[in-house]
Design a protein around this motif. Structure first.
Motif, mmCIF file in Angstrom:
data_model
loop_
_atom_site.group_PDB
_atom_site.id
_atom_site.type_symbol
_atom_site.label_atom_id
_atom_site.label_comp_id
_atom_site.label_asym_id
_atom_site.label_seq_id
_atom_site.Cartn_x
_atom_site.Cartn_y
_atom_site.Cartn_z
ATOM 1 N N HIS A 1 0.833 -1.203 0.000
ATOM 2 C CA HIS A 1 0.000 0.000 0.000
ATOM 3 C C HIS A 1 0.869 1.255 0.000
ATOM 4 N N ASP A 2 1.900 1.217 0.811
ATOM 5 C CA ASP A 2 2.794 2.375 0.913
ATOM 6 C C ASP A 2 3.529 2.651 -0.393
ATOM 7 N N ALA A 3 3.675 1.622 -1.249
ATOM 8 C CA ALA A 3 4.399 1.783 -2.518
ATOM 9 C C ALA A 3 3.523 2.371 -3.622
ATOM 10 N N LEU A 4 2.230 2.542 -3.358
ATOM 11 C CA LEU A 4 1.319 3.083 -4.361
ATOM 12 C C LEU A 4 1.578 4.570 -4.614
ATOM 13 N N PRO A 5 1.201 5.067 -5.794
ATOM 14 C CA PRO A 5 1.305 6.513 -6.045
ATOM 15 C C PRO A 5 0.473 7.301 -5.040
ATOM 16 N N ALA A 6 0.912 8.496 -4.733
ATOM 17 C CA ALA A 6 0.239 9.308 -3.718
ATOM 18 C C ALA A 6 -1.233 9.537 -4.054
ATOM 19 N N GLY A 7 -1.528 9.781 -5.332
ATOM 20 C CA GLY A 7 -2.907 10.044 -5.724
ATOM 21 C C GLY A 7 -3.825 8.853 -5.506
ATOM 22 N N ILE A 8 -3.302 7.658 -5.748
ATOM 23 C CA ILE A 8 -4.087 6.436 -5.532
ATOM 24 C C ILE A 8 -4.332 6.229 -4.045
ATOM 25 N N LYS A 9 -3.309 6.449 -3.235
ATOM 26 C CA LYS A 9 -3.486 6.297 -1.787
ATOM 27 C C LYS A 9 -4.506 7.300 -1.255
ATOM 28 N N LYS A 10 -4.477 8.509 -1.782
ATOM 29 C CA LYS A 10 -5.404 9.538 -1.309
ATOM 30 C C LYS A 10 -6.841 9.209 -1.688
ATOM 31 N N SER A 11 -7.048 8.773 -2.925
ATOM 32 C CA SER A 11 -8.410 8.467 -3.384
ATOM 33 C C SER A 11 -8.905 7.116 -2.874
ATOM 34 N N GLY A 12 -7.940 6.205 -2.639
ATOM 35 C CA GLY A 12 -8.312 4.862 -2.198
ATOM 36 C C GLY A 12 -8.893 4.003 -3.300
ATOM 37 N N THR A 13 -8.736 4.463 -4.545
ATOM 38 C CA THR A 13 -9.377 3.782 -5.666
ATOM 39 C C THR A 13 -8.453 3.703 -6.874
ATOM 40 N N VAL A 14 -8.442 2.535 -7.524
ATOM 41 C CA VAL A 14 -7.818 2.370 -8.828
ATOM 42 C C VAL A 14 -8.950 2.265 -9.839
ATOM 43 N N ARG A 15 -8.966 3.179 -10.799
ATOM 44 C CA ARG A 15 -10.035 3.217 -11.810
ATOM 45 C C ARG A 15 -9.686 2.218 -12.919
ATOM 46 N N VAL A 16 -10.536 1.201 -13.088
ATOM 47 C CA VAL A 16 -10.234 0.095 -13.996
ATOM 48 C C VAL A 16 -11.264 0.018 -15.124
ATOM 49 N N ALA A 17 -10.768 0.022 -16.355
ATOM 50 C CA ALA A 17 -11.640 -0.143 -17.518
ATOM 51 C C ALA A 17 -11.776 -1.615 -17.870
ATOM 52 N N THR A 18 -12.965 -2.016 -18.329
ATOM 53 C CA THR A 18 -13.187 -3.403 -18.726
ATOM 54 C C THR A 18 -14.285 -3.465 -19.774
ATOM 55 N N ASP A 19 -14.184 -4.396 -20.700
ATOM 56 C CA ASP A 19 -15.184 -4.563 -21.752
ATOM 57 C C ASP A 19 -16.052 -5.768 -21.414
ATOM 58 N N VAL A 20 -17.340 -5.524 -21.149
ATOM 59 C CA VAL A 20 -18.256 -6.565 -20.702
ATOM 60 C C VAL A 20 -19.366 -6.751 -21.740
ATOM 61 N N PRO A 21 -19.799 -8.004 -22.022
ATOM 62 C CA PRO A 21 -19.314 -9.279 -21.481
ATOM 63 C C PRO A 21 -18.244 -9.908 -22.364
ATOM 64 N N TYR A 22 -17.419 -10.715 -21.724
ATOM 65 C CA TYR A 22 -16.376 -11.460 -22.431
ATOM 66 C C TYR A 22 -15.995 -12.654 -21.555
ATOM 67 N N ALA A 23 -16.910 -13.619 -21.509
ATOM 68 C CA ALA A 23 -16.765 -14.753 -20.598
ATOM 69 C C ALA A 23 -15.537 -15.601 -20.929
ATOM 70 N N PRO A 24 -14.851 -16.170 -19.911
ATOM 71 C CA PRO A 24 -15.184 -16.045 -18.492
ATOM 72 C C PRO A 24 -14.473 -14.891 -17.791
ATOM 73 N N PHE A 25 -13.835 -14.003 -18.558
ATOM 74 C CA PHE A 25 -13.042 -12.943 -17.938
ATOM 75 C C PHE A 25 -13.893 -11.836 -17.321
ATOM 76 N N GLU A 26 -14.904 -11.362 -18.037
ATOM 77 C CA GLU A 26 -15.782 -10.333 -17.490
ATOM 78 C C GLU A 26 -17.211 -10.581 -17.945
ATOM 79 N N MET A 27 -18.123 -10.546 -16.968
ATOM 80 C CA MET A 27 -19.521 -10.862 -17.229
ATOM 81 C C MET A 27 -20.400 -10.049 -16.293
ATOM 82 N N PHE A 28 -21.683 -9.981 -16.610
ATOM 83 C CA PHE A 28 -22.664 -9.429 -15.693
ATOM 84 C C PHE A 28 -23.257 -10.576 -14.879
ATOM 85 N N VAL A 29 -23.515 -10.325 -13.613
ATOM 86 C CA VAL A 29 -24.088 -11.353 -12.749
ATOM 87 C C VAL A 29 -25.442 -11.803 -13.281
#
Length: 316
Positions: free
Chosen positions: A54-82
């Motif tokens: 956690h301490d090795a993360l960029p300062a902005g990520i530590k401050k926001s507490g979030t990594v913004r992740v892009a993904t293309d759904v659906p593409y089973a079995p990697f990404e799907m809707f429940v």
């Protein structure tokens, strides 16, 4: 693997998402807000925060507490809707992201994004990372960095019990085999014909179909002895079709990731090299403690997981 071939070869898997994705969450996983608190339960494993990572993360990520992740759904079995029509996500990439996020003590927040727009969105700073079964290649490495987590190629799907005892591609010589038209898998079978001839065996009787779901029907009815498709799609289909009672995935020890396998990676913006390093170390920790194997096994593809979290592994 190019974007176009990525979309073509796993088209079948998306067709069965509505019928199968609910079962993907039946392990009691709690991978939502818990990840932001430094703990998440993924594939039956409780993953806890590593303060040093956690301490090795960029300062902005530590401050926001979030990594913004892009993904293309659906593409089973990697990404799907429940559920069909819903927004809640599941899938191999989603689960792995929640585990990495928990290890880093931040939330991996996934947002759907069309595949061809993912890398440009990373470059524009709209996302920090992307997890969408993205093939690591030299062209993409010019604009993003990859932390590689799987090797993915073509696989062989057979009837449950593998009645013909197929273990390799050349075991298909002289037999009727189904494949979706205009795919890398058709090219693979065509190239294998020379190996059949060299071995003194009859050629494969290749039957092409518009969709892999049609190829599966041919396998179900006994018209063919196997269906060749991408290994992740084959593993997922074997695990979910008829509750796992219809098909079986052939595991060739000489091709654990599948035939003609290439690395898939977590793409990270080059603007955040500290994030790339932290993700790589978190992934390696999850490989070492067995969590990654359990996540991949949940989706029927444990054999495509890498043993070492490499960075920018593609050489072509």
């Amino acid at each position: 693997m190019s974007h176009s071939s990525r979309r073509t070869v796993i088209r079948v898997a998306t067709a069965v998402v509505a019928l199968t994705t609910v079962s993907a969450c039946d392990d009691g996983s709690d991978t939502g807000e818990a990840a932001s608190a430094g703990t998440a339960k993924v594939a039956g494993v409780t993953v806890k925060k590593d303060q040093a990572l956690h301490d090795a993360l960029p300062a902005g990520i530590k401050k926001s507490g979030t990594v913004r992740v892009a993904t293309d759904v659906p593409y089973a079995p990697f990404e799907m809707f429940v559920s069909e029509g819903g927004k809640e996500l599941t899938g191999l990439d989603y689960d792995l992201g929640q585990a990495i996020g928990a290890k880093l003590g931040v939330k991996f927040a996934f947002t759907p994004q069309k595949f061809d727009g993912i890398v440009p969105a990373l470059q524009a700073g709209k996302f920090d990372a992307a997890m969408s079964a993205i093939t690591d290649n030299k062209d993409r490495q010019k604009v993003v960095d990859f932390v590689d987590y799987s090797q993915s190629g073509s696989g062989i799907l057979v009837a449950k019990g593998n009645p013909k005892k197929i273990t390799t591609l050349t075991d298909l010589c002289g037999s009727p085999v189904a494949v979706q038209a205009a795919t890398n898998q058709l090219k693979l079978l065509t190239a294998t014909q020379g190996d059949c001839t060299a071995a003194g065996k009859p050629k494969i009787a290749i039957s092409t179909f518009p969709k892999d779901s049609d190829a599966q029907l041919a396998l179900r009815s006994g018209k063919v002895v196997a269906d060749v498709l991408t290994k992740p799609a084959a593993g997922w289909t074997a695990k979910t079709a008829d509750g796992g009672k219809a098909f079986e995935l052939v595991e060739d020890p000489k091709a654990p990731g599948g035939y003609n396998a290439s690395p898939n990676g977590i793409a990270v913006t080059k603007k955040l090299p500290e994030l790339t390093g932290a993700v790589q170390k978190a992934l390696q920790a999850l490989i070492d403690d067995g969590t990654v194997t359990k996540i991949f096994d949940k989706y029927g593809v444990a054999s495509i997981a890498v043993k070492e979290a490499t960075r920018n592994a593609a050489v072509d």
